[in-house]
Design a protein around this motif. Structure first.
Motif, PDB file in Angstrom:
ATOM      1  N   PRO A 246       2.246  -0.688   8.139  1.00  0.00           N
ATOM      2  CA  PRO A 246       0.747  -0.975   7.660  1.00  0.00           C
ATOM      3  C   PRO A 246       0.341   0.331   6.887  1.00  0.00           C
ATOM      4  O   PRO A 246      -0.607   0.390   6.000  1.00  0.00           O
ATOM      5  CB  PRO A 246       0.230  -1.492   8.670  1.00  0.00           C
ATOM      6  CG  PRO A 246       0.815  -1.093   9.988  1.00  0.00           C
ATOM      7  CD  PRO A 246       2.268  -0.813   9.649  1.00  0.00           C
ATOM      8  N   TYR A 247       0.419   1.455   7.294  1.00  0.00           N
ATOM      9  CA  TYR A 247      -0.151   2.779   6.794  1.00  0.00           C
ATOM     10  C   TYR A 247       0.915   3.837   6.631  1.00  0.00           C
ATOM     11  O   TYR A 247       2.157   3.645   7.062  1.00  0.00           O
ATOM     12  CB  TYR A 247      -0.983   3.213   8.117  1.00  0.00           C
ATOM     13  CG  TYR A 247      -2.315   2.261   8.184  1.00  0.00           C
ATOM     14  CD1 TYR A 247      -3.301   2.338   7.012  1.00  0.00           C
ATOM     15  CD2 TYR A 247      -2.348   1.507   9.486  1.00  0.00           C
ATOM     16  CE1 TYR A 247      -4.205   1.313   7.483  1.00  0.00           C
ATOM     17  CE2 TYR A 247      -3.511   0.802   9.652  1.00  0.00           C
ATOM     18  CZ  TYR A 247      -4.434   0.664   8.570  1.00  0.00           C
ATOM     19  OH  TYR A 247      -5.443  -0.287   8.652  1.00  0.00           O
TER      20      TYR A 247
ATOM     21  N   TYR B 185      -0.280 -10.764   6.678  1.00  0.00           N
ATOM     22  CA  TYR B 185       0.262  -9.277   6.544  1.00  0.00           C
ATOM     23  C   TYR B 185       0.748  -9.082   5.234  1.00  0.00           C
ATOM     24  O   TYR B 185       0.426  -7.945   4.506  1.00  0.00           O
ATOM     25  CB  TYR B 185       1.459  -8.915   7.449  1.00  0.00           C
ATOM     26  CG  TYR B 185       1.963  -7.595   7.533  1.00  0.00           C
ATOM     27  CD1 TYR B 185       1.094  -6.556   8.330  1.00  0.00           C
ATOM     28  CD2 TYR B 185       3.108  -7.202   6.709  1.00  0.00           C
ATOM     29  CE1 TYR B 185       1.475  -5.231   8.079  1.00  0.00           C
ATOM     30  CE2 TYR B 185       3.282  -5.791   6.347  1.00  0.00           C
ATOM     31  CZ  TYR B 185       2.697  -4.983   7.379  1.00  0.00           C
ATOM     32  OH  TYR B 185       2.973  -3.550   7.171  1.00  0.00           O
ATOM     33  N   TYR B 186       1.619  -9.830   4.638  1.00  0.00           N
ATOM     34  CA  TYR B 186       2.068  -9.788   3.096  1.00  0.00           C
ATOM     35  C   TYR B 186       0.704  -9.640   2.191  1.00  0.00           C
ATOM     36  O   TYR B 186       0.820  -8.596   1.288  1.00  0.00           O
ATOM     37  CB  TYR B 186       2.658 -11.055   2.904  1.00  0.00           C
ATOM     38  CG  TYR B 186       3.618 -10.841   1.604  1.00  0.00           C
ATOM     39  CD1 TYR B 186       4.854 -10.707   1.760  1.00  0.00           C
ATOM     40  CD2 TYR B 186       3.040 -11.093   0.414  1.00  0.00           C
ATOM     41  CE1 TYR B 186       5.652 -10.489   0.424  1.00  0.00           C
ATOM     42  CE2 TYR B 186       3.875 -11.090  -0.669  1.00  0.00           C
ATOM     43  CZ  TYR B 186       5.031 -10.910  -0.794  1.00  0.00           C
ATOM     44  OH  TYR B 186       5.845 -10.926  -1.943  1.00  0.00           O
TER      45      TYR B 186
ATOM     46  N   TYR C  85       2.300 -11.833  14.887  1.00  0.00           N
ATOM     47  CA  TYR C  85       2.940 -10.659  15.307  1.00  0.00           C
ATOM     48  C   TYR C  85       1.988  -9.487  15.356  1.00  0.00           C
ATOM     49  O   TYR C  85       0.871  -9.357  14.612  1.00  0.00           O
ATOM     50  CB  TYR C  85       4.158 -10.056  14.309  1.00  0.00           C
ATOM     51  CG  TYR C  85       5.158 -11.113  13.949  1.00  0.00           C
ATOM     52  CD1 TYR C  85       6.185 -11.072  14.682  1.00  0.00           C
ATOM     53  CD2 TYR C  85       5.313 -12.039  13.018  1.00  0.00           C
ATOM     54  CE1 TYR C  85       7.446 -12.153  14.731  1.00  0.00           C
ATOM     55  CE2 TYR C  85       6.072 -12.917  12.904  1.00  0.00           C
ATOM     56  CZ  TYR C  85       7.256 -12.972  13.593  1.00  0.00           C
ATOM     57  OH  TYR C  85       8.134 -13.759  13.304  1.00  0.00           O
ATOM     58  N   THR C  86       2.227  -8.535  16.195  1.00  0.00           N
ATOM     59  CA  THR C  86       1.425  -7.027  16.091  1.00  0.00           C
ATOM     60  C   THR C  86       2.390  -6.068  15.479  1.00  0.00           C
ATOM     61  O   THR C  86       3.334  -5.718  15.637  1.00  0.00           O
ATOM     62  CB  THR C  86       1.399  -6.719  17.554  1.00  0.00           C
ATOM     63  OG1 THR C  86       0.728  -7.785  18.344  1.00  0.00           O
ATOM     64  CG2 THR C  86       0.354  -5.550  17.886  1.00  0.00           C
ATOM     65  N   TRP C  87       1.650  -5.802  14.444  1.00  0.00           N
ATOM     66  CA  TRP C  87       2.062  -4.962  13.244  1.00  0.00           C
ATOM     67  C   TRP C  87       2.016  -3.502  13.404  1.00  0.00           C
ATOM     68  O   TRP C  87       2.398  -2.563  12.703  1.00  0.00           O
ATOM     69  CB  TRP C  87       1.920  -5.452  11.934  1.00  0.00           C
ATOM     70  CG  TRP C  87       2.059  -6.921  11.721  1.00  0.00           C
ATOM     71  CD1 TRP C  87       1.273  -7.796  11.858  1.00  0.00           C
ATOM     72  CD2 TRP C  87       3.233  -7.028  11.019  1.00  0.00           C
ATOM     73  NE1 TRP C  87       1.927  -8.929  11.438  1.00  0.00           N
ATOM     74  CE2 TRP C  87       3.083  -8.580  11.024  1.00  0.00           C
ATOM     75  CE3 TRP C  87       4.437  -6.509  10.386  1.00  0.00           C
ATOM     76  CZ2 TRP C  87       4.129  -9.294  10.318  1.00  0.00           C
ATOM     77  CZ3 TRP C  87       5.432  -7.363   9.874  1.00  0.00           C
ATOM     78  CH2 TRP C  87       5.246  -8.877   9.868  1.00  0.00           C
TER      79      TRP C  87
ATOM     80  N   LEU D 197       7.593  -3.069  12.904  1.00  0.00           N
ATOM     81  CA  LEU D 197       8.313  -4.177  13.201  1.00  0.00           C
ATOM     82  C   LEU D 197       9.384  -4.157  11.774  1.00  0.00           C
ATOM     83  O   LEU D 197       9.258  -3.843  11.074  1.00  0.00           O
ATOM     84  CB  LEU D 197       7.560  -5.444  12.758  1.00  0.00           C
ATOM     85  CG  LEU D 197       6.489  -5.922  13.808  1.00  0.00           C
ATOM     86  CD1 LEU D 197       5.896  -7.376  13.618  1.00  0.00           C
ATOM     87  CD2 LEU D 197       7.052  -5.754  15.311  1.00  0.00           C
ATOM     88  N   VAL D 198      10.722  -4.580  12.456  1.00  0.00           N
ATOM     89  CA  VAL D 198      11.970  -4.432  11.531  1.00  0.00           C
ATOM     90  C   VAL D 198      12.367  -6.063  11.612  1.00  0.00           C
ATOM     91  O   VAL D 198      12.557  -6.567  12.814  1.00  0.00           O
ATOM     92  CB  VAL D 198      13.043  -3.477  12.206  1.00  0.00           C
ATOM     93  CG1 VAL D 198      14.139  -3.801  11.438  1.00  0.00           C
ATOM     94  CG2 VAL D 198      12.308  -2.163  12.013  1.00  0.00           C
ATOM     95  N   PHE D 199      12.734  -6.566  10.439  1.00  0.00           N
ATOM     96  CA  PHE D 199      13.389  -7.927  10.246  1.00  0.00           C
ATOM     97  C   PHE D 199      14.740  -7.678   9.485  1.00  0.00           C
ATOM     98  O   PHE D 199      14.740  -6.776   8.541  1.00  0.00           O
ATOM     99  CB  PHE D 199      12.563  -8.842   9.352  1.00  0.00           C
ATOM    100  CG  PHE D 199      11.192  -9.084   9.884  1.00  0.00           C
ATOM    101  CD1 PHE D 199      11.353 -10.167  11.074  1.00  0.00           C
ATOM    102  CD2 PHE D 199      10.031  -8.192   9.963  1.00  0.00           C
ATOM    103  CE1 PHE D 199      10.073 -10.676  11.707  1.00  0.00           C
ATOM    104  CE2 PHE D 199       8.869  -8.612  10.678  1.00  0.00           C
ATOM    105  CZ  PHE D 199       9.101  -9.706  11.500  1.00  0.00           C
ATOM    106  N   LYS D 200      15.562  -8.289   9.908  1.00  0.00           N
ATOM    107  CA  LYS D 200      16.988  -8.271   9.209  1.00  0.00           C
ATOM    108  C   LYS D 200      17.069  -9.303   7.942  1.00  0.00           C
ATOM    109  O   LYS D 200      16.028  -9.921   7.796  1.00  0.00           O
ATOM    110  CB  LYS D 200      18.086  -8.915  10.206  1.00  0.00           C
ATOM    111  CG  LYS D 200      18.282  -8.094  11.259  1.00  0.00           C
ATOM    112  CD  LYS D 200      19.016  -6.660  11.034  1.00  0.00           C
ATOM    113  CE  LYS D 200      19.061  -5.993  12.333  1.00  0.00           C
ATOM    114  NZ  LYS D 200      19.825  -4.665  12.000  1.00  0.00           N
TER     115      LYS D 200
END
Length: 213
Positions: free
Chosen positions: A85-86, A131-132, A112-114, A95-98
């Motif tokens: 986020p920063y 978040y997006y 989620y906690t970002w 956070l990581v997403f596949k």
């Protein structure tokens, strides 16, 4: 005669050490951020532009249109993509997403906690769609004021650690110098970070940056 003997002895003692050093050992120490030097993992802005422009534009277009099916094709097949986020990338907690997770994220209702909000330190607890809108495509980055290829357009108070978090990477920064009200404190950037895998450059990081306290 004594001086000549001492010089000869020193020469013989040092010669094996010098000859055992690998080629190039006497060249200057190379900085990680020295552009265009082979072995540093960094390419110059001009070379980065040639390498990554098409890939970056495709990824940015997919982000603009929220096309997760298109975007997943450009995600690193092993590492996935990390969301920061920063400016400071937290490799342990961001956070990581596949790739296979992306298509369902815009319908995901999980909170989620970002990370934590700048200033207050409160946890950033948002669904992916929220978040997006806040930390990914909060501006029309497809029409930026400035673009930087492997070079920073703007740096605020936050530590920028892209090189440490993503060694041997190329990043593209899309930047606005002020907000819609022409407030310079409303500047923001979106950085897309790519790393090479099997001769192809894949997206590994999406980093949002803005004015911070």
């Amino acid at each position: 005669m004594l001086i000549q003997t001492v010089v000869l002895v020193l020469t013989l003692l040092l010669a094996p050490v010098a000859s055992s050093l690998p080629p190039g050992s006497y060249s200057k120490t190379l900085s990680l951020d020295e552009p265009g030097v082979e072995g540093t993992g960094t390419v110059s802005p001009d070379e980065a532009k040639k390498i990554i422009t098409k890939q970056a534009e495709t990824v940015l277009t997919a982000l603009k249109h929220q096309d997760m099916n298109e975007l997943q094709q450009y995600i690193h097949p092993e590492k996935g993509v990390r969301f920061s986020p920063y400016a400071t990338v937290d490799v342990k907690h961001d956070l990581v997403f596949k790739a296979e997770q992306l298509p369902g994220l815009l319908q995901d209702k999980i909170v989620y906690t970002w990370g934590t909000y700048d200033g207050s330190g409160a946890p950033i607890q948002l669904t992916f769609p929220d978040y997006y809108k806040r930390f990914i495509y909060d501006r029309d980055y497809a029409q930026p004021e400035k673009i930087g290829y492997n070079e920073l357009v703007r740096q605020g108070n936050s530590v920028i650690n892209l090189r440490e978090a993503y060694p041997h990477s190329i990043f593209v920064e899309y930047h606005f110098s002020r907000d819609a009200d022409q407030n310079e404190m409303g500047w923001s950037s979106l950085r897309l970070v790519f790393q090479k895998h099997a001769d192809t450059w894949y997206l590994v990081g999406i980093v949002h940056d803005q004015w911070t306290i």
